[in-house]
Write an enzyme that holds these catalytic residues in place. Structure first.
Site, mmCIF file in Angstrom:
data_model
loop_
_atom_site.group_PDB
_atom_site.id
_atom_site.type_symbol
_atom_site.label_atom_id
_atom_site.label_comp_id
_atom_site.label_asym_id
_atom_site.label_seq_id
_atom_site.Cartn_x
_atom_site.Cartn_y
_atom_site.Cartn_z
ATOM 1 N N GLU A 143 31.951 26.882 62.051
ATOM 2 C CA GLU A 143 32.396 25.583 61.550
ATOM 3 C C GLU A 143 33.881 25.587 61.200
ATOM 4 O O GLU A 143 34.510 24.536 61.158
ATOM 5 C CB GLU A 143 31.551 25.116 60.367
ATOM 6 C CG GLU A 143 31.716 25.926 59.110
ATOM 7 C CD GLU A 143 30.792 25.459 57.981
ATOM 8 O OE1 GLU A 143 29.579 25.387 58.203
ATOM 9 O OE2 GLU A 143 31.296 25.159 56.881
ATOM 10 N N HIS B 231 27.899 22.608 64.240
ATOM 11 C CA HIS B 231 28.027 22.331 62.816
ATOM 12 C C HIS B 231 27.823 20.835 62.568
ATOM 13 O O HIS B 231 28.535 20.011 63.125
ATOM 14 C CB HIS B 231 29.442 22.739 62.367
ATOM 15 C CG HIS B 231 29.796 22.300 60.984
ATOM 16 N ND1 HIS B 231 30.954 21.610 60.702
ATOM 17 C CD2 HIS B 231 29.135 22.446 59.811
ATOM 18 C CE1 HIS B 231 31.005 21.362 59.406
ATOM 19 N NE2 HIS B 231 29.928 21.858 58.842
ATOM 20 N N ASP C 172 32.143 23.257 66.446
ATOM 21 C CA ASP C 172 32.374 21.953 65.828
ATOM 22 C C ASP C 172 33.409 21.212 66.680
ATOM 23 O O ASP C 172 34.573 21.606 66.741
ATOM 24 C CB ASP C 172 32.872 22.148 64.392
ATOM 25 C CG ASP C 172 33.054 20.826 63.661
ATOM 26 O OD1 ASP C 172 33.277 19.789 64.317
ATOM 27 O OD2 ASP C 172 32.974 20.832 62.416
ATOM 28 N N LYS D 79 21.858 28.806 50.327
ATOM 29 C CA LYS D 79 23.202 29.330 50.067
ATOM 30 C C LYS D 79 23.088 30.639 49.302
ATOM 31 O O LYS D 79 22.224 30.765 48.413
ATOM 32 C CB LYS D 79 24.006 28.318 49.237
ATOM 33 C CG LYS D 79 24.209 26.982 49.950
ATOM 34 C CD LYS D 79 25.247 27.089 51.044
ATOM 35 C CE LYS D 79 25.380 25.768 51.811
ATOM 36 N NZ LYS D 79 26.452 25.825 52.821
ATOM 37 N N ASP E 278 23.490 31.403 53.989
ATOM 38 C CA ASP E 278 24.861 30.939 54.259
ATOM 39 C C ASP E 278 25.765 31.373 53.108
ATOM 40 O O ASP E 278 25.532 30.994 51.970
ATOM 41 C CB ASP E 278 24.849 29.409 54.384
ATOM 42 C CG ASP E 278 26.204 28.832 54.775
ATOM 43 O OD1 ASP E 278 27.193 29.584 54.851
ATOM 44 O OD2 ASP E 278 26.268 27.607 55.009
#
Lengths: 435, 435
Positions: free
Chosen positions: B304, B354, B327, B223, B251
């Site tokens: 997502e 996702h 997703d 992250k 991310d």
């Protein structure tokens, strides 16, 4: 004494629906049977004489979900002081749209964003009442800095920065008063949609067009998209009545794919439509851009179902619309409507807010008045939709004069309804729904 | 005897939440305290031994709205025969997404679309059970014509027509069996996210990276987005452990504006990230395209929180993503996921669904298996996220082997949960929430 020291003591959303599907007024190719509806939010305060009223608009089923979403959001305002919000409107809006869990079911779109709008608008209504001004005047009296401080620029800065927004507002500051005076005198131009609903016969279209023309209307909108030959015939009838100097707009309510929209509008081009509204999905920025490019000089209009400032930003970047129909009930209320109005000004695109529905004319006219006075400074390329029904339920209804909206002078956002109307049309237990 | 002759006799949505925020696993810059949640839909039938199970995923608050939306939609399936849907999957999907009133609170986005997914997926689960196949196998055994007939091409035809979709599927038809055999033998590649949550200390990041490397992982995700110097330091630690041949992904969970994303990723470029995931708003197609252009060869990944096929279509048209993270719970279920997988195949973009959340790994792996066998035919540029928690609640949990997802063999979509888990975690009255 600062009256902003009041505390919000209750948040009451009500599911209000009008059974408009019974006579099919408002029907189109995509929405065959709308029941014009609203989530009507009342903010009670510790001053028994002061409430705030907010709304969002839907067309019936699903209104219960937006009502439930107000309950999911109401803790953000309950027990708070009005001044907590009015001293930091940007922070208020970031808070109510930024819940770490709730944003998953948006973010900033659909049910949760419609509900957000109803609460945000109620807070602004309360603010305007405390200041003793109609919303348009409250906004038009704010300094460029104050207005900029109401906007959350997140995800906007690649198109419009706070500094650029301030500059746009500052340019028009010195001349605000002239435009306010003109507005108070002659009002804001409107257009009429009632002549060309899909279900009407040719004779009815002809008669209604004649009537509207006689009443002084100069912009006329018809529905299209079910059958191209029917559309051509009906457009010809309207043109025969209104001539070629008046404006004829068309509205397809999202029924086409991109290639179909281009093909259809080429067949209608000889009728010289001023704009085609919602030719395809409201999510399809690039599709609208392709359509706009292919059918110019016919303009593309959209916005009543555009979810947030991020979609509008892209519409402006991609030249996907030439008329921007923002809706302060679909967007997250007044704050986000301001953001969109400023982006449109940067792009030189006229904003003609969405008003077809219940309560929308009452509320959204405030944005047009404000836009004219303080942002675009332009009125000639603008017109606000006028639909003639359901105004009788509001304490501060629209007032029309020679095809123009006259500015409201009552404090607030004009959303407050007569208690009798609220009781009568509450769904599912009001007398109108028990029948 | 056609077992599709069964009738759906009840639709039961349950609000299931896991209190994951208590230990902050899964926290990131935008979602500080997720409680992984699902609307768990059970379709009862007139066969007491047969139910269908569907889901959508949320992160806590707001799950009650999606649950309520299932009640608003359930009349579309209640009392219907399964064969009413399986003989016309496109019509079924058009019906459940096309209600003239409900579509106003979307259209096809947010709460109403998440709820749509949970019902649509339950119908597919029932279908797969009746056919005695896991979802991936049900899909992989369908002819190109059958698959195309499941997709609503509305708003897609300027990018992908039914004929083009059929052609993509037909190209890979003859070699499906080889790929199915390989999949059954060696599984589908996965990547690991657990090494770099924002809250972890440097030492913990180093230890977890070492562990994951020792377990055989080759793709690692961290992250980023709170502080660029922290991100650089943590990325260096991971690179020290995993070297430069393994892949490192980043991310940002939507925290940046466009200019900020470009600036930040240029500072991280020397760490050679394979992709940056969700650099900005999921609605900002053109923003992603600008970022992708500026930071190439670093890829942009998103999906997502992308609401529907229309947004994904534009992402592909504008080259706004190089990794598509569809997703099937955010999109309107299996039908729309198929549409997106086929559009991605046309564009040559890998689909990596996702799966971070509860139930998502179990369900979405089916799409990857199907994509490999019948659509893209490619596995080398793909990897499916793996997160190690909450699998114990499912009857058909993911099975990992050497960093690969092994195909499920049980009939259905793998969404069914143990009744004890459902009771235990139902919100707000389950024992886990009464504590």
């Amino acid at each position: 004494m600062s009256t902003q020291n009041i505390t919000i003591t209750d948040v009451i959303p009500r599911d209000i629906r009008f059974p408009t599907s019974r006579d099919l007024s408002g029907s189109d190719a995509m929405n065959p049977d709308p029941d014009y509806s609203m989530v009507y939010v009342t903010l009670k305060t510790d001053d028994p004489n002061l409430c705030g009223y907010g709304m969002t608009f839907t067309i019936g089923r699903g209104n219960e979900l937006c009502t439930a979403a107000v309950h999911s959001l109401k803790h953000f305002v309950l027990g708070k002081k009005l001044s907590d919000f009015t001293t930091d409107m940007r922070g208020f809006w970031r808070m109510i749209t930024g819940d770490g869990q709730l944003r998953w079911v948006g973010p900033e779109k659909g049910v949760i964003h419609l509900a957000t709008a109803s609460i945000v608008n109620a807070v602004w209504d309360l603010y305007a009442r405390v200041e003793g001004k109609p919303l348009w005047k409250l906004l038009a009296d704010m300094s460029p800095d104050q207005l900029v401080s109401c906007i959350d620029f997140r995800y906007m800065t690649d198109f419009l920065t706070p500094d650029e927004a301030r500059e746009i507002l500052t340019k028009k500051s010195a001349t605000r008063q002239e435009r306010e005076a003109r507005l108070l005198k002659t009002g804001y131009p409107a257009y009429v949609t009632s002549v060309g609903w899909l279900g009407y016969s040719d004779d009815k279209v002809r008669e209604l067009s004649k009537e509207a023309l006689a009443q002084g209307w100069t912009w006329f909108k018809m529905k299209v998209g079910a059958n191209v030959q029917d559309d051509i015939r009906r457009a010809k009838i309207i043109r025969e009545v209104i001539g070629w100097d008046n404006k004829l707009m068309m509205d397809a309510n999202q029924v086409w794919d991109v290639p179909q929209a281009i093909d259809w509008m080429r067949q209608l081009a000889s009728l010289k439509p001023w704009w085609i509204e919602e030719p395809t999905s409201p999510d399809d920025v690039l599709g609208h851009a392709a359509i706009a490019k292919a059918i110019a000089p016919i303009k593309v209009a959209t916005g009543e179902q555009c979810q947030n400032r991020i979609i509008f930003k892209q519409f402006l970047q991609a030249k996907g619309l030439q008329i921007l129909q923002a809706d302060g009930c679909r967007l997250g209320g007044v704050n986000e409507a301001l953001a969109v109005i400023l982006m449109a000004a940067k792009a030189g695109i006229p904003v003609c807010p969405h008003t077809g529905g219940v309560g929308l004319s009452e509320f959204q006219r405030h944005f047009s008045f404000f836009d004219y006075i303080a942002v675009s400074g332009d009125i000639d390329s603008h017109a606000l939709e006028y639909v003639s029904h359901l105004h009788e339920h509001f304490l501060d209804p629209v007032v029309m004069q020679k095809g123009h909206y006259m500015p409201s002078q009552k404090p607030g956002c004009s959303i407050e309804m007569y208690p009798k109307s609220v009781t009568e049309y509450e769904f599912p237990n009001g007398p109108q729904w028990k029948k």
